[in-house]
Design a protein around this motif. Sequence first.
Motif, short mmCIF file in Angstrom:
data_model
loop_
_atom_site.label_atom_id
_atom_site.label_comp_id
_atom_site.label_asym_id
_atom_site.label_seq_id
_atom_site.Cartn_x
_atom_site.Cartn_y
_atom_site.Cartn_z
N LEU A 278 -31.72 -10.69 19.94
CA LEU A 278 -31.99 -10.87 18.51
C LEU A 278 -33.49 -10.90 18.24
O LEU A 278 -33.98 -10.21 17.33
CB LEU A 278 -31.33 -12.17 18.02
N LEU A 279 -34.24 -11.66 19.03
CA LEU A 279 -35.69 -11.73 18.86
C LEU A 279 -36.34 -10.36 19.07
O LEU A 279 -37.25 -9.97 18.33
CB LEU A 279 -36.29 -12.74 19.83
N SER A 280 -35.87 -9.64 20.08
CA SER A 280 -36.40 -8.31 20.36
C SER A 280 -36.15 -7.36 19.19
O SER A 280 -37.05 -6.62 18.77
CB SER A 280 -35.76 -7.75 21.63
N LYS A 281 -34.94 -7.40 18.67
CA LYS A 281 -34.57 -6.52 17.55
C LYS A 281 -35.43 -6.81 16.32
O LYS A 281 -35.94 -5.88 15.67
CB LYS A 281 -33.09 -6.69 17.23
N LYS A 282 -35.60 -8.10 15.99
CA LYS A 282 -36.38 -8.47 14.81
C LYS A 282 -37.85 -8.06 14.97
O LYS A 282 -38.50 -7.62 14.02
CB LYS A 282 -36.26 -9.98 14.57
N THR A 283 -38.38 -8.20 16.20
CA THR A 283 -39.77 -7.81 16.47
C THR A 283 -39.94 -6.30 16.35
O THR A 283 -40.91 -5.82 15.74
CB THR A 283 -40.20 -8.28 17.86
N GLU A 284 -39.02 -5.55 16.91
CA GLU A 284 -39.10 -4.09 16.84
C GLU A 284 -39.01 -3.61 15.40
O GLU A 284 -39.74 -2.69 14.99
CB GLU A 284 -37.99 -3.46 17.69
N GLN A 285 -38.11 -4.20 14.62
CA GLN A 285 -37.96 -3.80 13.22
C GLN A 285 -39.24 -4.04 12.43
O GLN A 285 -39.65 -3.21 11.62
CB GLN A 285 -36.79 -4.57 12.60
N LYS A 286 -39.88 -5.18 12.67
CA LYS A 286 -41.14 -5.49 11.97
C LYS A 286 -42.24 -4.53 12.38
O LYS A 286 -43.01 -4.06 11.51
CB LYS A 286 -41.56 -6.93 12.28
N ALA A 287 -42.32 -4.21 13.66
CA ALA A 287 -43.34 -3.27 14.14
C ALA A 287 -43.14 -1.89 13.53
O ALA A 287 -44.11 -1.22 13.12
CB ALA A 287 -43.29 -3.19 15.67
N GLN A 288 -41.89 -1.45 13.43
CA GLN A 288 -41.59 -0.14 12.83
C GLN A 288 -41.94 -0.13 11.34
O GLN A 288 -42.46 0.85 10.81
CB GLN A 288 -40.11 0.18 13.04
N GLU A 289 -41.67 -1.23 10.67
CA GLU A 289 -41.99 -1.37 9.25
C GLU A 289 -43.50 -1.26 9.03
O GLU A 289 -43.96 -0.56 8.11
CB GLU A 289 -41.47 -2.72 8.76
N LEU A 290 -44.28 -1.94 9.87
CA LEU A 290 -45.74 -1.90 9.75
C LEU A 290 -46.31 -0.54 10.12
O LEU A 290 -47.28 -0.08 9.52
CB LEU A 290 -46.35 -2.99 10.63
N SER A 291 -45.70 0.09 11.10
CA SER A 291 -46.13 1.43 11.50
C SER A 291 -45.99 2.41 10.34
O SER A 291 -46.89 3.22 10.06
CB SER A 291 -45.29 1.90 12.69
#
Length: 393
Positions: A278-291
């Motif tokens: 869950l933590l990994s998924k939320k982190t990846e989603q935020k990184a993709q959003e910022l990208s």
Amino acid sequence: MIKTRQQLHQIAELSGKEYKTASFVTDFLKKCNPTSIHTNIGNTGVIAIWESENFDATKNKTIAFRAELDALPIPEPNDFEYKSLHDGVSHKCGHDGHMTILLGVATYLRDNFEKVIKEQNKRVILLFQPAEETGEGALQMLEDEKMKNLDLKIDYFFALHNIPSYEKNLIVCRENTFAAASTGIIIEFEGLTSHAAEPQNGINPALAISELTTFLYFLSENTIKEKQNKDFVLVTVVDAILGETSRKSLDEIAFGVSPAKGRVCATLRSYLNEDLELLSKKTEQKAQELSKKYSLKLKISYTEKFAATTNTKESVRMIKKAAQNLELEYQDKKQPFSWSEDFGQFTERFEGAMFGLGSGKNTPELHHSNYDFPDEITQTGIDMFVELIENVE
């Protein structure tokens, strides 16, 4: 055994480079007359097996124990005679002591082969694992064809870890999660360089780095508030860099350049593997959003992955019984340890458990530069493993 531990301490080696250590362990094991020794498993891993000629894995029990070969990249300030001979590398987690305990068990098996192995028709496996500190060694061994071809049908798999801040020789254990799952996540952004006087002509990842760092700082707190996790979660930002990472001093910083690259590294930690996902998924989603928001290229990678070390009910019962038989104080730990352990890869596949062995309330904490494994607890570790061997049914 104290001399053995001190010799292992002197030849401390980093994860994946435990060549002298593995050779030392192998030479010692050969003197203990195992049925077979298998080396270079998962790089430097060693497995020694004691079994009778009539052993049948479908009818008789196999019990296995693990110790770790690797040390840490920590300079040693200690001035004792057996201090590490390798600059910047030392046994600050006690793996030298854990290996010594297993070698003590090997000595016991040599002296009691007829009674324990032949008459009781048991198989005992001692496994020395590389690269525990980086979370790579257990899986490397498990995925090595040499280990797969051994087809080890392990009924019970045990390991211990010395625990500072607990009374010496106290046995600490619990059912289910014993040590947390964790992973290092690396998020890299890349835009375009420009002159520092014309930043509008480039794409600087500074805002993305800032927003991601803030997001990660509050991620565990917000996840708990939103009740999305099932148990303990923790996120720690461990590194954040903007600009060329090769810069080593202020004199080398290019003040005339608006940089294109930046990265954020964090450790994600939880008691349950599903919460780590869950933590990994939320982190990846935020990184993709910022990208997407800042038109940056994105690269996400992981390192030092540790599965949660989960103890089975029956194995914990056996540990508790062994402690009682030896008249050792036993403590059921209410909460799992927040640090991670590579032994979790083994407990995902085999019935087993890890327990803590108190190494002293005044002993420096694990990974502290002044830590040194207390030799007074070595015999207790040996006795616990021997008791488990003698009482396995």
